[in-house]
Design an enzyme around this catalytic site. Structure first.
Site, PDB file in Angstrom:
ATOM      1  N   ARG A 281       0.742  -1.212  -0.131  1.00  0.00           N
ATOM      2  CA  ARG A 281       0.070  -0.034  -0.034  1.00  0.00           C
ATOM      3  C   ARG A 281       0.896   1.367   0.001  1.00  0.00           C
ATOM      4  O   ARG A 281       0.563   2.150  -0.464  1.00  0.00           O
ATOM      5  CB  ARG A 281      -1.133  -0.009   1.108  1.00  0.00           C
ATOM      6  CG  ARG A 281      -1.895   1.391   1.272  1.00  0.00           C
ATOM      7  CD  ARG A 281      -3.067   1.177   2.213  1.00  0.00           C
ATOM      8  NE  ARG A 281      -2.858   0.562   3.361  1.00  0.00           N
ATOM      9  CZ  ARG A 281      -2.356   0.713   4.527  1.00  0.00           C
ATOM     10  NH1 ARG A 281      -1.749   2.174   4.457  1.00  0.00           N
ATOM     11  NH2 ARG A 281      -2.079   0.109   5.465  1.00  0.00           N
TER      12      ARG A 281
ATOM     13  N   LYS B 145      -9.007   6.196 -19.087  1.00  0.00           N
ATOM     14  CA  LYS B 145      -9.191   6.500 -20.421  1.00  0.00           C
ATOM     15  C   LYS B 145      -8.142   6.361 -21.434  1.00  0.00           C
ATOM     16  O   LYS B 145      -7.750   5.366 -21.797  1.00  0.00           O
ATOM     17  CB  LYS B 145      -9.793   7.962 -20.513  1.00  0.00           C
ATOM     18  CG  LYS B 145     -10.905   8.388 -19.292  1.00  0.00           C
ATOM     19  CD  LYS B 145     -12.039   7.402 -18.984  1.00  0.00           C
ATOM     20  CE  LYS B 145     -12.828   7.679 -18.133  1.00  0.00           C
ATOM     21  NZ  LYS B 145     -13.988   6.906 -17.789  1.00  0.00           N
TER      22      LYS B 145
ATOM     23  N   TYR C 225     -16.991  16.852 -14.733  1.00  0.00           N
ATOM     24  CA  TYR C 225     -17.620  15.571 -14.881  1.00  0.00           C
ATOM     25  C   TYR C 225     -18.647  15.265 -13.637  1.00  0.00           C
ATOM     26  O   TYR C 225     -18.309  15.792 -12.431  1.00  0.00           O
ATOM     27  CB  TYR C 225     -16.413  14.576 -14.677  1.00  0.00           C
ATOM     28  CG  TYR C 225     -16.788  13.048 -14.572  1.00  0.00           C
ATOM     29  CD1 TYR C 225     -17.523  12.433 -15.526  1.00  0.00           C
ATOM     30  CD2 TYR C 225     -16.308  12.053 -13.482  1.00  0.00           C
ATOM     31  CE1 TYR C 225     -17.662  11.127 -15.465  1.00  0.00           C
ATOM     32  CE2 TYR C 225     -16.704  10.948 -13.300  1.00  0.00           C
ATOM     33  CZ  TYR C 225     -17.299  10.366 -14.100  1.00  0.00           C
ATOM     34  OH  TYR C 225     -17.707   9.106 -14.205  1.00  0.00           O
TER      35      TYR C 225
ATOM     36  N   ASP D 125      -7.788  18.785 -14.462  1.00  0.00           N
ATOM     37  CA  ASP D 125      -8.367  17.462 -14.898  1.00  0.00           C
ATOM     38  C   ASP D 125      -7.857  17.290 -16.390  1.00  0.00           C
ATOM     39  O   ASP D 125      -8.697  18.054 -17.170  1.00  0.00           O
ATOM     40  CB  ASP D 125      -9.795  17.182 -14.769  1.00  0.00           C
ATOM     41  CG  ASP D 125     -10.141  15.774 -14.990  1.00  0.00           C
ATOM     42  OD1 ASP D 125      -9.618  15.052 -15.851  1.00  0.00           O
ATOM     43  OD2 ASP D 125     -10.969  15.302 -14.586  1.00  0.00           O
TER      44      ASP D 125
HETATM   45  N1  PLP Z   1     -12.602  12.982 -15.003  1.00  0.00           N
HETATM   46  C1  PLP Z   1     -13.140  13.024 -16.333  1.00  0.00           C
HETATM   47  C2  PLP Z   1     -13.201  14.223 -17.017  1.00  0.00           C
HETATM   48  C3  PLP Z   1     -13.897  11.920 -16.557  1.00  0.00           C
HETATM   49  O1  PLP Z   1     -14.456  11.940 -17.592  1.00  0.00           O
HETATM   50  C4  PLP Z   1     -13.851  10.609 -15.819  1.00  0.00           C
HETATM   51  C5  PLP Z   1     -14.567   9.415 -15.994  1.00  0.00           C
HETATM   52  O2  PLP Z   1     -15.477   9.449 -16.845  1.00  0.00           O
HETATM   53  C6  PLP Z   1     -13.255  10.842 -14.333  1.00  0.00           C
HETATM   54  C7  PLP Z   1     -12.787  11.823 -14.224  1.00  0.00           C
HETATM   55  C8  PLP Z   1     -13.291   9.535 -13.404  1.00  0.00           C
HETATM   56  O3  PLP Z   1     -12.601   8.493 -13.889  1.00  0.00           O
HETATM   57  P1  PLP Z   1     -12.524   7.048 -13.327  1.00  0.00           P
HETATM   58  O4  PLP Z   1     -14.028   6.552 -14.038  1.00  0.00           O
HETATM   59  O5  PLP Z   1     -11.356   6.385 -13.830  1.00  0.00           O
HETATM   60  O6  PLP Z   1     -12.687   7.176 -11.687  1.00  0.00           O
END
Ligand code: PLP
Length: 386
Positions: A50, A199, A102, A174
């Site tokens: 961890r 992604k 998001y 982000d």
């Molecule tokens: N940030 C964005 C712009 C996203 O589109 C997503 C998920 O679609 C996330 C964060 C969250 O990612 P995760 O699904 O890996 O937790």
């Protein structure tokens, strides 16, 4: 890795490996714990998985290098990484965040951190003056996504950094929709970059992971502590998959961008399409900013159909090559309808507040052959209006 190497070389080689047998790739270290030589001396560099382990170290070093950071921490998902970033906040702090975040990120701020006493102001991130006006002395963080999900709005990262720093706040970005292959927020003045590695970095829709990259030692130490203490880490196998995906990031991104543009232009010319949201189109209201801060415009395309939600539903249901699924950034093209899928918990008023039209469709354009994608989108549009 040496700074003089170019991005495409770094993504293949960054992180390196420490394998005692000379393995080319860092193996999956499937062990939870590491032996001590004596009660006070470890045999190697790791104590307990961890806290740190070699497969994750390799991924973190590569992510930091690609984003232009000094440090990185990897997490079990993008949301776990975002939660670690918000953990920097304390009661009484104020956050300025994009109105178009998001959905889960927005909810984390409004449902969890609001209860902890963190105050939130949401702004239109395309309006640099509005971002600057919203920052005040007790603002601890400005948080933006760019391009935004799902409306593909663009925030000017340099302007947002200037606005945040004017009040000693940090700017967190982000970078999920761009990946470091297209945009590197730390080089544009951001303090923190956070990303869902589920992604484009993973790239094959087969793993969930997230990461945070930072230049500042103190901030990085705090994030690394949340990673260790809260324990939201990715498994060695997940780290291996993401590290493998990163090796082909630029090659995939080139095709995502080329196909994304082709699909956006096709939709833009189609009589049954009302409006296309793609930062690479000159008609996009933030095209100039996107052109300045992104190397290319990515594979995400959103659009509104003529008609309404039922035509949009018919369109996504008739796609054959493009799969109907949430998520993005994989080699396979995906379509989703925000009003019924990712944003299904939003009321009509909340959708309107977020500026998401009911007939919106979001496409994650994959790496298939361009002609097959255009044929598929064309036939699904025809079928939707039969
Ligand atoms: N940030 C964005 C712009 C996203 O589109 C997503 C998920 O679609 C996330 C964060 C969250 O990612 P995760 O699904 O890996 O937790």
């Amino acid at each position: 890795m040496d700074d003089h190497h170019r991005f495409e070389t770094k993504e293949v080689h960054a992180g390196g490996n420490d394998d005692q047998h000379g393995a080319l790739n860092t193996p999956i270290y499937a062990t939870s714990t590491y032996e001590y030589e004596t009660p006070t001396e470890l045999e190697g560099d790791h104590r307990y998985s961890r806290m740190s382990e070699p497969t994750r170290d390799d991924l973190e070093a590569a992510f930091a290098d690609l984003e232009g950071g000094e440090h990185a921490s990897a997490f079990a998902s993008g949301m776990a990484a975002i939660d670690a970033v918000f953990s920097l906040l304390s009661a009484g702090d104020h956050v300025v965040a994009g109105r178009n975040l998001y959905a889960e990120t927005h909810e984390l701020l409004t449902k969890v951190y609001a209860d902890y006493g963190v105050e939130l102001t949401t702004v239109d991130v395309t309006d640099a003056d509005a971002v600057a006006d919203a920052v005040r002395p007790e603002t601890a963080m400005v948080y933006v996504e760019t391009p935004t999900n799902p409306m593909l709005r663009i925030a000017d990262i340099e302007a947002a950094a200037e606005a945040a720093h004017a009040h000693d706040a940090v700017l967190a970005v982000d970078n999920t929709f761009s990946s470091p292959a297209l945009q590197r927020p730390l080089e544009l003045g951001a303090d923190i970059v956070v990303e869902s590695m589920t992604k484009y970095l993973g790239g094959h829709s087969d793993v969930l992971a997230g990461a945070v990259a930072i230049r500042d030692d103190d901030l990085a130490e705090r994030i690394a502590y949340y990673q260790y203490a809260r324990g939201g880490i990715p498994s060695p196998f997940d780290c291996f998959l993401v590290r493998r995906g990163i090796r082909t990031l630029s090659a995939r991104m080139e095709r995502h961008c080329r196909n994304g543009r082709a699909v956006a232009e096709f939709l833009d010319d189609h009589p049954k399409v009302e409006r296309v949201y793609y930062p690479g189109l000159e008609s996009h209201p933030n095209h100039e900013v996107a052109d300045r801060q992104m190397a290319d415009f990515g594979g995400m395309v959103s659009f509104e159909l003529a008609g309404g939600i039922s035509e949009a539903s018919a369109f996504v249901s008739n796609l054959e090559v493009v799969a109907l699924a949430e998520s993005l950034g994989g080699v396979e093209s995906l379509a989703e309808q925000p009003a019924t899928m990712t944003h299904q918990d939003f009321s009509e008023a909340e959708l309107a507040e977020a500026g998401i039209p009911a007939s919106l469709v979001r496409l994650s354009v994959g790496t298939e052959h361009e002609d097959d994608l255009l044929d598929d989108v064309g036939q699904a549009l025809d079928a939707a209006f039969e």
